[in-house]
Motif scaffolding. Structure first.
Motif, PDB file in Angstrom:
ATOM      1  N   ALA A  43      -1.016   2.164 -21.032  1.00 51.85           N
ATOM      2  CA  ALA A  43      -2.055   1.457 -21.778  1.00 51.85           C
ATOM      3  C   ALA A  43      -1.489   0.138 -22.281  1.00 51.85           C
ATOM      4  CB  ALA A  43      -2.541   2.297 -22.951  1.00 51.85           C
ATOM      5  N   GLN A  95     -13.579  -6.479 -16.281  1.00 54.65           N
ATOM      6  CA  GLN A  95     -14.599  -6.068 -17.232  1.00 54.65           C
ATOM      7  C   GLN A  95     -15.994  -6.440 -16.730  1.00 54.65           C
ATOM      8  OE1 GLN A  95     -13.530  -7.394 -21.125  1.00 54.65           O
ATOM      9  NE2 GLN A  95     -15.221  -6.406 -22.145  1.00 54.65           N
ATOM     10  N   GLU A 174     -10.819  -2.802 -19.858  1.00 56.04           N
ATOM     11  CA  GLU A 174     -11.870  -2.189 -20.675  1.00 56.04           C
ATOM     12  C   GLU A 174     -12.766  -1.283 -19.827  1.00 56.04           C
ATOM     13  OE1 GLU A 174     -12.091  -2.255 -23.853  1.00 56.04           O
ATOM     14  OE2 GLU A 174     -10.739  -3.888 -24.380  1.00 56.04           O
ATOM     15  N   THR A 176     -14.057   1.678 -20.058  1.00 55.86           N
ATOM     16  CA  THR A 176     -15.116   2.528 -20.615  1.00 55.86           C
ATOM     17  C   THR A 176     -16.094   1.761 -21.494  1.00 55.86           C
ATOM     18  OG1 THR A 176     -13.806   3.149 -22.572  1.00 55.86           O
ATOM     19  CG2 THR A 176     -13.541   4.507 -20.601  1.00 55.86           C
ATOM     20  N   ALA A 177     -16.006   0.418 -21.498  1.00 60.10           N
ATOM     21  CA  ALA A 177     -16.845  -0.379 -22.393  1.00 60.10           C
ATOM     22  C   ALA A 177     -18.332  -0.149 -22.153  1.00 60.10           C
ATOM     23  CB  ALA A 177     -16.507  -1.860 -22.254  1.00 60.10           C
ATOM     24  N   ILE A 203      -4.179   0.386 -18.018  1.00 58.58           N
ATOM     25  CA  ILE A 203      -5.491   0.305 -18.659  1.00 58.58           C
ATOM     26  C   ILE A 203      -5.412  -0.643 -19.847  1.00 58.58           C
ATOM     27  CG2 ILE A 203      -7.135   1.553 -20.105  1.00 58.58           C
ATOM     28  CD1 ILE A 203      -6.958   3.903 -18.372  1.00 58.58           C
ATOM     29  N   SER A 205      -7.387  -1.593 -23.067  1.00 61.28           N
ATOM     30  CA  SER A 205      -8.436  -0.937 -23.856  1.00 61.28           C
ATOM     31  C   SER A 205      -8.261  -1.250 -25.332  1.00 61.28           C
ATOM     32  CB  SER A 205      -8.385   0.582 -23.640  1.00 61.28           C
ATOM     33  OG  SER A 205      -9.392   1.228 -24.397  1.00 61.28           O
ATOM     34  N   HIS A 206      -9.389  -1.155 -26.056  1.00 61.08           N
ATOM     35  CA  HIS A 206      -9.358  -1.229 -27.517  1.00 61.08           C
ATOM     36  C   HIS A 206      -9.696   0.112 -28.152  1.00 61.08           C
ATOM     37  CE1 HIS A 206     -10.210  -5.699 -26.840  1.00 61.08           C
ATOM     38  NE2 HIS A 206      -9.026  -5.634 -27.382  1.00 61.08           N
ATOM     39  N   LYS A 207     -10.051   1.104 -27.335  1.00 60.25           N
ATOM     40  CA  LYS A 207     -10.478   2.407 -27.848  1.00 60.25           C
ATOM     41  C   LYS A 207      -9.252   3.298 -27.999  1.00 60.25           C
ATOM     42  CE  LYS A 207     -15.115   2.042 -25.893  1.00 60.25           C
ATOM     43  NZ  LYS A 207     -16.174   2.697 -25.077  1.00 60.25           N
ATOM     44  N   GLU A 210      -9.199   7.014 -26.895  1.00 60.20           N
ATOM     45  CA  GLU A 210      -9.101   7.159 -25.439  1.00 60.20           C
ATOM     46  C   GLU A 210      -7.688   6.860 -24.945  1.00 60.20           C
ATOM     47  OE1 GLU A 210     -13.725   6.146 -24.257  1.00 60.20           O
ATOM     48  OE2 GLU A 210     -12.136   4.742 -23.723  1.00 60.20           O
TER      49      GLU A 210
END
Length: 525
Positions: A43, A95, A174, A176-177, A203, A205-207, A210
């Motif tokens: 990540a 994205q 991103e 899963t955005a 990956i 990501s900001h989540k 996840e």
């Protein structure tokens, strides 16, 4: 979470050593070193503008590094183009998808691929696509047109395009955005299977939840530099958030009102009465929607993407006129057109910022002046005052906490998160009565999300009515006074947030009625 063990002496799939990338006035990446190993999901985290996407664009040949070395499978390499990268087994899913909407899934999979048979019939391409789908575990409908697919289905097509070209390193920005929770689970299952084959994944990501679930290690960039890499099992979401932004992020209940906050209005600022909308194919996308939004409240709108949320926000902001029903502003029939709504004090943060909120090829100054160019001090006398427009852009960028090296450079050069911050602050300036915000947290880091939530709470406390569309139920429950739930273009119910819970909302999102609440038609709860 155990990684598959690589044979002793196996080099990393990718190793970056001292990568630097500069733009005029901006240090995007400075002396960045990292590696990703066979059978690993890494990540890559960081605030908006931290340099994550730029670094991956260097890896995939979109940008050339100004310094440093890239090593693939133990050998130094460089890519002059994304085509060279994919031939070497490095593929990226961006994205914003790069598919041709009018083409079928099979046509998109085979477009520009050296292994596409010459003069192949649609049936042959579809059969090949079906075989690839089964091989890699990404189910798709080969004959479907991309424009008719959900965001999750389009993403599967993008990933399948990359995997079909024998990518061993898959980079996802991103991912899963725009996915539903079920689609995200399916994606993670497929990524684990890909990893189990000795391949590697990066990956962005900001989540954080996840990231904790899917990754093996985490690398964090801050200010264009690598501040560290950790085993995921040694991390926590709180630790990752604090490392990303350089300070502790303290969760707050944004439903709590400040002392002296404006009370909820007695009469609605914005109303829909039995509104229905059909698309160009004659399909009903909004069906008999009635709702009221009051000053001094946040009305959350929940629902799986594609259930009428876009049409709802466009009706609420004058972009779309209803086929049936009525739109009221302050109790009076609203004048048609987005410009009339904006002049009446309705701001709009749309779900597609790059194509609906910004002119990508224009500079930041022009984009920030879009809503106010006819009014003093920028306009109003038949002249356009460029100095006043620049002053406005500087003011918005300062409040939005976005560093702009060149206000005349195309706004598309900014990171997606920084674009979102600028659009949000521009629209909040004109939202004297109503702000309609569609998925405003997409692409934002955790610190920027907390800041935007605070801005929404401050607007609410000033008496502005806010409509917040989101797929993140935690976000809605933390911010909203009431929550409306959409399903197949209908407003299933409007619930008081204090009485709502995720399970109840989830049932309504799936179209399951729940007694009087679901039969209420979306009026004031």
């Amino acid at each position: 979470m155990e990684m598959p063990a690589a044979a002793p002496g196996t080099p990393p799939v990718l190793q970056l050593v001292g990568i630097c990338k500069y733009f005029p006035g901006v240090i995007a990446n400075e002396d960045v070193s990292l590696d990703v190993r066979p059978g690993e999901i890494l990540a890559l985290l960081g605030e908006n503008g931290a340099g994550k996407s730029t670094l991956m664009n260097v890896v995939t040949g979109i940008y050339q590094p100004d310094a440093g070395e890239m090593i693939l499978d133990g050998y130094g390499t460089e890519f002059a183009s994304p085509q060279e990268a994919i031939r070497a087994g490095v593929g990226m899913v961006h994205q914003h998808f790069k598919l041709v909407p009018a083409f079928t899934v099979a046509e998109n999979i085979h477009l520009g691929w050296s292994e596409t048979p010459r003069n192949a019939s649609p049936a042959v391409l579809e059969a090949r696509t079906q075989a690839l789908s089964e091989q890699f575990g990404f189910p798709v409908n080969p004959s479907a047109r991309v424009e008719d697919l959900s965001a999750g289905e389009q993403q599967r097509v993008e990933i399948l395009r990359v995997l079909a070209r024998r990518a061993r390193l898959l980079i996802l920005d991103e991912p899963t955005a725009v996915l539903t929770p079920a689609e995200a689970r399916d994606l993670f299952s497929a990524l684990r299977a890909f990893r189990a084959g000795g391949n590697a994944v990066i990956i962005i990501s900001h989540k954080l939840d996840e990231v904790m679930e899917i990754s093996d290690r985490v690398t964090i960039l801050r200010g264009g530099r690598n501040v560290g890499t950790w085993e995921t099992r040694e991390c926590s979401p709180r630790m990752l958030a604090a490392t990303m932004v350089g300070r502790e992020i303290v969760p707050q209940d944004m439903r709590a009102r400040a002392e002296g906050a404006a009370p909820r209005g007695a009469a609605p600022e914005l109303s829909l009465r039995s509104v229905s909308v059909r698309d160009e194919r004659g399909i009903e996308t909004l069906s008999d929607v009635t709702l009221d939004v009051f000053g001094g409240e946040i009305l959350g709108i929940a629902g799986v993407a594609g259930n009428g949320q876009r049409e709802l926000t466009e009706v609420l902001t004058g972009l779309l006129s209803p086929e049936q029903g009525e739109v009221l502003l302050g109790g009076r029939t609203a004048a048609p057109g987005a410009d009339a709504f904006a002049r009446s004090g309705v701001g709009h943060i749309p779900q597609d910022r790059l194509h609906s909120a910004l002119a990508p090829s224009l500079g930041t100054t022009d984009n920030m002046a879009l809503r106010e160019y006819r009014a003093p001090p920028i306009g109003g006398s038949g002249l356009f005052r460029a100095d006043a427009a620049l002053a406005l852009a500087r003011e918005i960028a300062g409040v939005a906490e976005v560093r702009i090296p060149d206000f005349g450079a195309p706004v598309r050069n900014l990171s997606g998160g920084n674009q979102q911050r600028l659009v949000a602050r521009r629209e909040m300036r004109i939202a004297s009565r109503v702000l309609v915000a569609a998925y405003p947290s997409r692409g934002l880091d955790i610190g920027a999300i907390a800041t935007m939530h605070r801005y929404f709470a401050e607007l609410r406390d000033k008496g502005v009515a806010i409509v917040l569309v989101s797929e993140d139920l935690e976000e809605l429950l933390n911010l909203s006074d009431r929550i409306g739930v959409m399903f197949h273009g209908r407003l299933m119910a409007t619930l008081d947030a204090e009485d709502a819970d995720i399970e109840r909302i989830g049932l309504l999102m799936g179209g399951r009625n729940m007694g009087e609440d679901a039969a209420s038609g979306g009026g004031v709860a």
